[in-house]
Design a protein around this motif. Structure first.
Motif, PDB file in Angstrom:
ATOM      1  N   THR A  65       0.832  -1.202   0.000  1.00 29.90           N
ATOM      2  CA  THR A  65       0.000   0.000   0.000  1.00 29.90           C
ATOM      3  C   THR A  65       0.867   1.252   0.000  1.00 29.90           C
ATOM      4  O   THR A  65       0.601   2.210  -0.741  1.00 29.90           O
ATOM      5  CB  THR A  65      -0.938   0.002   1.222  1.00 29.90           C
ATOM      6  OG1 THR A  65      -1.811  -1.121   1.145  1.00 29.90           O
ATOM      7  CG2 THR A  65      -1.763   1.280   1.280  1.00 29.90           C
ATOM      8  N   LEU A  66       1.906   1.262   0.818  1.00 27.10           N
ATOM      9  CA  LEU A  66       2.838   2.387   0.819  1.00 27.10           C
ATOM     10  C   LEU A  66       3.489   2.548  -0.540  1.00 27.10           C
ATOM     11  O   LEU A  66       3.607   3.678  -1.057  1.00 27.10           O
ATOM     12  CB  LEU A  66       3.905   2.174   1.898  1.00 27.10           C
ATOM     13  CG  LEU A  66       5.056   3.182   1.935  1.00 27.10           C
ATOM     14  CD1 LEU A  66       4.553   4.607   2.091  1.00 27.10           C
ATOM     15  CD2 LEU A  66       6.032   2.823   3.052  1.00 27.10           C
ATOM     16  N   ASP A 109       4.334   5.360  -5.629  1.00 30.00           N
ATOM     17  CA  ASP A 109       4.321   5.355  -7.098  1.00 30.00           C
ATOM     18  C   ASP A 109       3.457   6.480  -7.648  1.00 30.00           C
ATOM     19  O   ASP A 109       3.738   7.020  -8.733  1.00 30.00           O
ATOM     20  CB  ASP A 109       3.790   4.014  -7.614  1.00 30.00           C
ATOM     21  CG  ASP A 109       4.771   2.869  -7.390  1.00 30.00           C
ATOM     22  OD1 ASP A 109       5.962   3.140  -7.151  1.00 30.00           O
ATOM     23  OD2 ASP A 109       4.335   1.698  -7.454  1.00 30.00           O
ATOM     24  N   ARG A 110       2.428   6.863  -6.912  1.00 33.90           N
ATOM     25  CA  ARG A 110       1.545   7.964  -7.338  1.00 33.90           C
ATOM     26  C   ARG A 110       2.103   9.329  -6.957  1.00 33.90           C
ATOM     27  O   ARG A 110       1.509  10.352  -7.289  1.00 33.90           O
ATOM     28  CB  ARG A 110       0.163   7.770  -6.722  1.00 33.90           C
ATOM     29  CG  ARG A 110      -0.580   6.558  -7.248  1.00 33.90           C
ATOM     30  CD  ARG A 110      -1.893   6.350  -6.515  1.00 33.90           C
ATOM     31  NE  ARG A 110      -2.745   7.530  -6.591  1.00 33.90           N
ATOM     32  CZ  ARG A 110      -3.851   7.703  -5.871  1.00 33.90           C
ATOM     33  NH1 ARG A 110      -4.230   6.762  -5.005  1.00 33.90           N
ATOM     34  NH2 ARG A 110      -4.570   8.795  -5.994  1.00 33.90           N
ATOM     35  N   GLY A 111       3.219   9.337  -6.247  1.00 31.94           N
ATOM     36  CA  GLY A 111       3.842  10.597  -5.863  1.00 31.94           C
ATOM     37  C   GLY A 111       3.173  11.303  -4.708  1.00 31.94           C
ATOM     38  O   GLY A 111       3.447  12.489  -4.467  1.00 31.94           O
ATOM     39  N   PHE A 149      11.561  -0.579  -1.746  1.00 38.90           N
ATOM     40  CA  PHE A 149      11.976   0.809  -1.555  1.00 38.90           C
ATOM     41  C   PHE A 149      13.480   1.040  -1.680  1.00 38.90           C
ATOM     42  O   PHE A 149      13.915   2.198  -1.701  1.00 38.90           O
ATOM     43  CB  PHE A 149      11.498   1.299  -0.181  1.00 38.90           C
ATOM     44  CG  PHE A 149      10.043   1.066   0.064  1.00 38.90           C
ATOM     45  CD1 PHE A 149       9.080   1.611  -0.770  1.00 38.90           C
ATOM     46  CD2 PHE A 149       9.612   0.275   1.132  1.00 38.90           C
ATOM     47  CE1 PHE A 149       7.725   1.388  -0.557  1.00 38.90           C
ATOM     48  CE2 PHE A 149       8.266   0.038   1.355  1.00 38.90           C
ATOM     49  CZ  PHE A 149       7.318   0.600   0.506  1.00 38.90           C
ATOM     50  N   GLY A 150      14.267  -0.027  -1.762  1.00 41.94           N
ATOM     51  CA  GLY A 150      15.702   0.145  -1.919  1.00 41.94           C
ATOM     52  C   GLY A 150      16.306   0.978  -0.804  1.00 41.94           C
ATOM     53  O   GLY A 150      16.113   0.689   0.378  1.00 41.94           O
ATOM     54  N   ALA A 151      17.009   2.026  -1.195  1.00 41.26           N
ATOM     55  CA  ALA A 151      17.667   2.896  -0.216  1.00 41.26           C
ATOM     56  C   ALA A 151      16.784   4.066   0.200  1.00 41.26           C
ATOM     57  O   ALA A 151      17.247   4.963   0.916  1.00 41.26           O
ATOM     58  CB  ALA A 151      18.979   3.412  -0.795  1.00 41.26           C
ATOM     59  N   ASP A 152      15.515   4.059  -0.228  1.00 45.87           N
ATOM     60  CA  ASP A 152      14.647   5.219  -0.009  1.00 45.87           C
ATOM     61  C   ASP A 152      13.807   5.136   1.258  1.00 45.87           C
ATOM     62  O   ASP A 152      12.796   5.825   1.375  1.00 45.87           O
ATOM     63  CB  ASP A 152      13.699   5.403  -1.204  1.00 45.87           C
ATOM     64  CG  ASP A 152      14.411   5.939  -2.427  1.00 45.87           C
ATOM     65  OD1 ASP A 152      15.484   6.548  -2.259  1.00 45.87           O
ATOM     66  OD2 ASP A 152      13.897   5.732  -3.544  1.00 45.87           O
ATOM     67  N   PHE A 153      14.200   4.290   2.225  1.00 49.79           N
ATOM     68  CA  PHE A 153      13.396   4.201   3.439  1.00 49.79           C
ATOM     69  C   PHE A 153      14.283   4.014   4.662  1.00 49.79           C
ATOM     70  O   PHE A 153      15.438   3.591   4.562  1.00 49.79           O
ATOM     71  CB  PHE A 153      12.372   3.066   3.337  1.00 49.79           C
ATOM     72  CG  PHE A 153      12.932   1.681   3.589  1.00 49.79           C
ATOM     73  CD1 PHE A 153      12.659   1.012   4.758  1.00 49.79           C
ATOM     74  CD2 PHE A 153      13.723   1.048   2.638  1.00 49.79           C
ATOM     75  CE1 PHE A 153      13.148  -0.262   4.998  1.00 49.79           C
ATOM     76  CE2 PHE A 153      14.218  -0.229   2.848  1.00 49.79           C
ATOM     77  CZ  PHE A 153      13.932  -0.889   4.041  1.00 49.79           C
ATOM     78  N   ARG A 154      13.713   4.382   5.805  1.00 43.75           N
ATOM     79  CA  ARG A 154      14.330   4.133   7.102  1.00 43.75           C
ATOM     80  C   ARG A 154      13.433   3.141   7.827  1.00 43.75           C
ATOM     81  O   ARG A 154      12.241   3.386   7.992  1.00 43.75           O
ATOM     82  CB  ARG A 154      14.464   5.426   7.905  1.00 43.75           C
ATOM     83  CG  ARG A 154      15.299   6.487   7.213  1.00 43.75           C
ATOM     84  CD  ARG A 154      16.772   6.099   7.134  1.00 43.75           C
ATOM     85  NE  ARG A 154      17.558   7.120   6.442  1.00 43.75           N
ATOM     86  CZ  ARG A 154      17.837   7.099   5.144  1.00 43.75           C
ATOM     87  NH1 ARG A 154      17.378   6.096   4.404  1.00 43.75           N
ATOM     88  NH2 ARG A 154      18.535   8.045   4.587  1.00 43.75           N
ATOM     89  N   TRP A 155      14.011   2.027   8.265  1.00 49.12           N
ATOM     90  CA  TRP A 155      13.226   0.933   8.835  1.00 49.12           C
ATOM     91  C   TRP A 155      13.305   0.948  10.344  1.00 49.12           C
ATOM     92  O   TRP A 155      14.381   1.077  10.928  1.00 49.12           O
ATOM     93  CB  TRP A 155      13.755  -0.393   8.301  1.00 49.12           C
ATOM     94  CG  TRP A 155      12.956  -1.595   8.698  1.00 49.12           C
ATOM     95  CD1 TRP A 155      11.623  -1.811   8.459  1.00 49.12           C
ATOM     96  CD2 TRP A 155      13.432  -2.758   9.374  1.00 49.12           C
ATOM     97  NE1 TRP A 155      11.251  -3.039   8.957  1.00 49.12           N
ATOM     98  CE2 TRP A 155      12.340  -3.649   9.521  1.00 49.12           C
ATOM     99  CE3 TRP A 155      14.677  -3.131   9.872  1.00 49.12           C
ATOM    100  CZ2 TRP A 155      12.459  -4.882  10.140  1.00 49.12           C
ATOM    101  CZ3 TRP A 155      14.802  -4.368  10.491  1.00 49.12           C
ATOM    102  CH2 TRP A 155      13.698  -5.235  10.624  1.00 49.12           C
TER     103      TRP A 155
END
Length: 219
Positions: A89-90, A95-97, A133-139
């Motif tokens: 969902t995230l 993807d929709r910006g 998300f690759g490198a685009d997130f903080r977990w």
């Protein structure tokens, strides 16, 4: 509570960080009825019993309204993901910006209605988030109840972040109630430092999450 009522505090106060559940889900607490025979307050038993039929609502329309209404706030959303589908969902809204990186992904484990607290569940959540998300997130992780500290230790060992507090667990050890949020924070700090890691300062945490700063809120 309507979506407008739930949204009002974030829209008005424009905080640096706000929680956003990434889906509608069952949130069952009624198994606690088998553990406790006496209750201090009249509302406790019916509240727990009611969780058999109650659900926590956050539809796609709700999430979209929250994201669009608060788009100009500069608020970073703590995207609470109680199951694998919530990560997708995230990804859909990304993807929709409608939500921008770095995404703050808070994985929640051990709530009946969501993903379990087995170590394979933790690994599955992290692998899926890495792929999406690759490198685009903080977990970060949240373990409910007795799962709090074991899940936190796993996340720290895997390079992730942790969340603790009395909202999520009343315990600090087997059969031992935590006296405060601060006690849980001290305990998890010992775990983190025992792994040879260090705890970020508030300034470092703000930088990691790309927060706007406490001087840009409305409270």
């Amino acid at each position: 509570m309507t979506i407008d009522e739930r949204l009002a505090p974030c829209a008005h106060f424009k905080p640096e960080v706000a929680s956003l559940n990434m889906g509608t889900m069952n949130f069952a607490l009624y198994p606690m009825l088998a553990r406790f025979k006496e209750f201090k307050h009249d509302w406790e038993r019916p509240y727990l019993e009611g969780s058999r039929t109650r659900f926590a609502q956050n539809t796609f329309a709700d999430i979209e309204k929250i994201l669009t209404t608060c788009a100009d706030n500069g608020t970073r959303f703590e995207c609470e993901c109680y199951d694998i589908g919530h990560l997708y969902t995230l990804a859909h809204f990304a993807d929709r910006g409608l939500i921008k990186p770095p995404f703050f992904v808070q994985s929640v484990f051990g709530i009946l209605g969501g993903i379990g607290a087995h170590h394979e569940d933790v690994l599955h959540m992290k692998r899926t988030a890495d792929r999406l998300f690759g490198a685009d997130f903080r977990w970060s992780v949240l373990g409910a109840g007795r799962n709090q500290m074991p899940i936190a230790a796993m996340s720290a060992a895997m390079g992730g972040n942790v969340r603790v507090g009395l909202e999520d667990s009343l315990w600090i050890g087997p059969g031992k109630l935590a006296e405060s949020n601060a006690a849980q924070v001290r305990h998890v700090r010992q775990i983190i430092e025992g792994l040879g890691l260090s705890v970020a300062s508030s300034d470092e945490a703000r930088e990691m999450l790309s927060l706007k700063g406490g001087d840009r809120v409305s409270f």
